[in-house]
Design a protein around this motif. Sequence first.
Motif, PDB file in Angstrom:
ATOM      1  N   ASP A 113       0.827  -1.199   0.000  1.00 39.00           N
ATOM      2  CA  ASP A 113       0.000   0.000   0.000  1.00 39.00           C
ATOM      3  C   ASP A 113       0.866   1.257   0.000  1.00 39.00           C
ATOM      4  N   LEU A 114       1.965   1.238   0.755  1.00 41.50           N
ATOM      5  CA  LEU A 114       2.868   2.392   0.819  1.00 41.50           C
ATOM      6  C   LEU A 114       3.449   2.751  -0.547  1.00 41.50           C
ATOM      7  N   VAL A 115       3.769   1.721  -1.338  1.00 37.79           N
ATOM      8  CA  VAL A 115       4.414   1.982  -2.626  1.00 37.79           C
ATOM      9  C   VAL A 115       3.423   2.023  -3.783  1.00 37.79           C
ATOM     10  N   GLY A 116       2.144   1.826  -3.495  1.00 38.31           N
ATOM     11  CA  GLY A 116       1.128   1.987  -4.525  1.00 38.31           C
ATOM     12  C   GLY A 116       0.996   0.827  -5.486  1.00 38.31           C
ATOM     13  N   LEU A 117       1.325  -0.402  -5.050  1.00 44.21           N
ATOM     14  CA  LEU A 117       1.100  -1.587  -5.876  1.00 44.21           C
ATOM     15  C   LEU A 117      -0.198  -2.264  -5.428  1.00 44.21           C
ATOM     16  N   THR A 118      -1.106  -2.489  -6.362  1.00 39.83           N
ATOM     17  CA  THR A 118      -2.384  -3.105  -6.033  1.00 39.83           C
ATOM     18  C   THR A 118      -2.204  -4.599  -5.781  1.00 39.83           C
ATOM     19  N   ASP A 119      -3.223  -5.216  -5.213  1.00 38.73           N
ATOM     20  CA  ASP A 119      -3.180  -6.655  -4.954  1.00 38.73           C
ATOM     21  C   ASP A 119      -3.045  -7.420  -6.266  1.00 38.73           C
ATOM     22  N   LYS A 120      -3.733  -6.953  -7.306  1.00 38.13           N
ATOM     23  CA  LYS A 120      -3.645  -7.610  -8.612  1.00 38.13           C
ATOM     24  C   LYS A 120      -2.222  -7.529  -9.154  1.00 38.13           C
ATOM     25  N   GLU A 121      -1.597  -6.368  -9.047  1.00 40.83           N
ATOM     26  CA  GLU A 121      -0.218  -6.211  -9.522  1.00 40.83           C
ATOM     27  C   GLU A 121       0.744  -7.064  -8.700  1.00 40.83           C
ATOM     28  N   ALA A 122       0.500  -7.136  -7.386  1.00 40.50           N
ATOM     29  CA  ALA A 122       1.386  -7.901  -6.506  1.00 40.50           C
ATOM     30  C   ALA A 122       1.338  -9.396  -6.804  1.00 40.50           C
ATOM     31  N   ARG A 123       0.266  -9.867  -7.423  1.00 41.28           N
ATOM     32  CA  ARG A 123       0.133 -11.291  -7.722  1.00 41.28           C
ATOM     33  C   ARG A 123       0.738 -11.651  -9.077  1.00 41.28           C
ATOM     34  N   LYS A 124       1.168 -10.663  -9.831  1.00 41.40           N
ATOM     35  CA  LYS A 124       1.800 -10.935 -11.124  1.00 41.40           C
ATOM     36  C   LYS A 124       3.273 -11.273 -10.935  1.00 41.40           C
ATOM     37  N   ARG A 125       3.824 -12.039 -11.879  1.00 40.73           N
ATOM     38  CA  ARG A 125       5.246 -12.350 -11.840  1.00 40.73           C
ATOM     39  C   ARG A 125       6.064 -11.082 -12.087  1.00 40.73           C
ATOM     40  N   VAL A 126       7.152 -10.977 -11.355  1.00 39.09           N
ATOM     41  CA  VAL A 126       7.986  -9.773 -11.454  1.00 39.09           C
ATOM     42  C   VAL A 126       8.567  -9.615 -12.859  1.00 39.09           C
ATOM     43  N   GLY A 127       8.764 -10.751 -13.550  1.00 35.33           N
ATOM     44  CA  GLY A 127       9.284 -10.682 -14.907  1.00 35.33           C
ATOM     45  C   GLY A 127       8.384  -9.933 -15.871  1.00 35.33           C
ATOM     46  N   THR A 128       7.107  -9.757 -15.513  1.00 35.70           N
ATOM     47  CA  THR A 128       6.170  -9.017 -16.372  1.00 35.70           C
ATOM     48  C   THR A 128       6.093  -7.544 -15.989  1.00 35.70           C
ATOM     49  N   TYR A 129       6.773  -7.141 -14.921  1.00 37.79           N
ATOM     50  CA  TYR A 129       6.672  -5.760 -14.426  1.00 37.79           C
ATOM     51  C   TYR A 129       7.421  -4.785 -15.335  1.00 37.79           C
ATOM     52  N   SER A 130       6.924  -3.566 -15.407  1.00 34.86           N
ATOM     53  CA  SER A 130       7.679  -2.464 -15.996  1.00 34.86           C
ATOM     54  C   SER A 130       8.801  -2.088 -15.033  1.00 34.86           C
ATOM     55  N   LEU A 131       9.757  -1.286 -15.507  1.00 33.59           N
ATOM     56  CA  LEU A 131      10.854  -0.848 -14.633  1.00 33.59           C
ATOM     57  C   LEU A 131      10.308  -0.055 -13.452  1.00 33.59           C
ATOM     58  N   GLY A 132       9.303   0.789 -13.692  1.00 33.78           N
ATOM     59  CA  GLY A 132       8.727   1.573 -12.608  1.00 33.78           C
ATOM     60  C   GLY A 132       8.091   0.697 -11.534  1.00 33.78           C
ATOM     61  N   MET A 133       7.401  -0.387 -11.966  1.00 30.38           N
ATOM     62  CA  MET A 133       6.800  -1.301 -10.992  1.00 30.38           C
ATOM     63  C   MET A 133       7.879  -2.048 -10.210  1.00 30.38           C
ATOM     64  N   LYS A 134       8.964  -2.430 -10.892  1.00 26.23           N
ATOM     65  CA  LYS A 134      10.071  -3.087 -10.196  1.00 26.23           C
ATOM     66  C   LYS A 134      10.678  -2.151  -9.149  1.00 26.23           C
TER      67      LYS A 134
END
Length: 240
Positions: A113-134
């Motif tokens: 919640d502090l960093v603004g990642l939703t539950d849906k985003e948190a359940r995705k594999r990190v390999g699919t993340y954008s650089l900003g999400m990482k």
Amino acid sequence: MITVTHLTKRYGDTNAVNDVSFTVKPGTVAGFLGPNGAGKSTTLRAILGLTPPTSGGATVLGVPYAQLPNPASRVGSLLDADALHPGRSGRENLALAALAQGVGRTRIAEVLDLVGLTDKEARKRVGTYSLGMKQRLGIAMALLGDPSVLILDEPANGLDPAGIVWMRDLLRNAASRGCTVLLSSHLLHEVEQVADQLIIIGAGRILADGSPADVLGSTGRLEDTYLRLTATTSREGLAS
């Protein structure tokens, strides 16, 4: 508190860091500024015990990092967002770190919640993340143990303008709670907006260290000050 004392790191005949000394006090955001190859990352890695210095050293909270009990819970760090496990979800990466640090699982939801990642985003594999999400997940990892020291290497990489404002507020709030924050960056304008202390490094040497007003001097612009200092260092290097 972070204290670096006469830190030198040589690779063969090359001085990556040359007699670097500075102190960052609690409740302070210190901007550690310099171009690529200036020695920023080497210095941060030495503070965190990942790169053994040739001479000199560093302490965090009064002792070398390796001597801290459960150091990851005392010192939050982000050196490389790509170091996160790409095949695991963001939540799984945090869960493993929480287990290693002895942090309760409820803290995972708090830092997401502090960093603004939703539950849906948190359940995705990190390999699919954008650089900003990482970067956001990496900052969540750094905050997991509610540390009293934060050491972040280029955390604004990949963040959009709104994300940079968010990060600025996050760091200022951490400092207001007494946290010691060391922020490495080459984004001069953004660091100027958040830092209480500016430490400028070039060619492995400290060029300036002080409050923004002291470092800026009569120019009033961080970019002008940095260019003046690096130009002076380049001339000295050529003369020697």
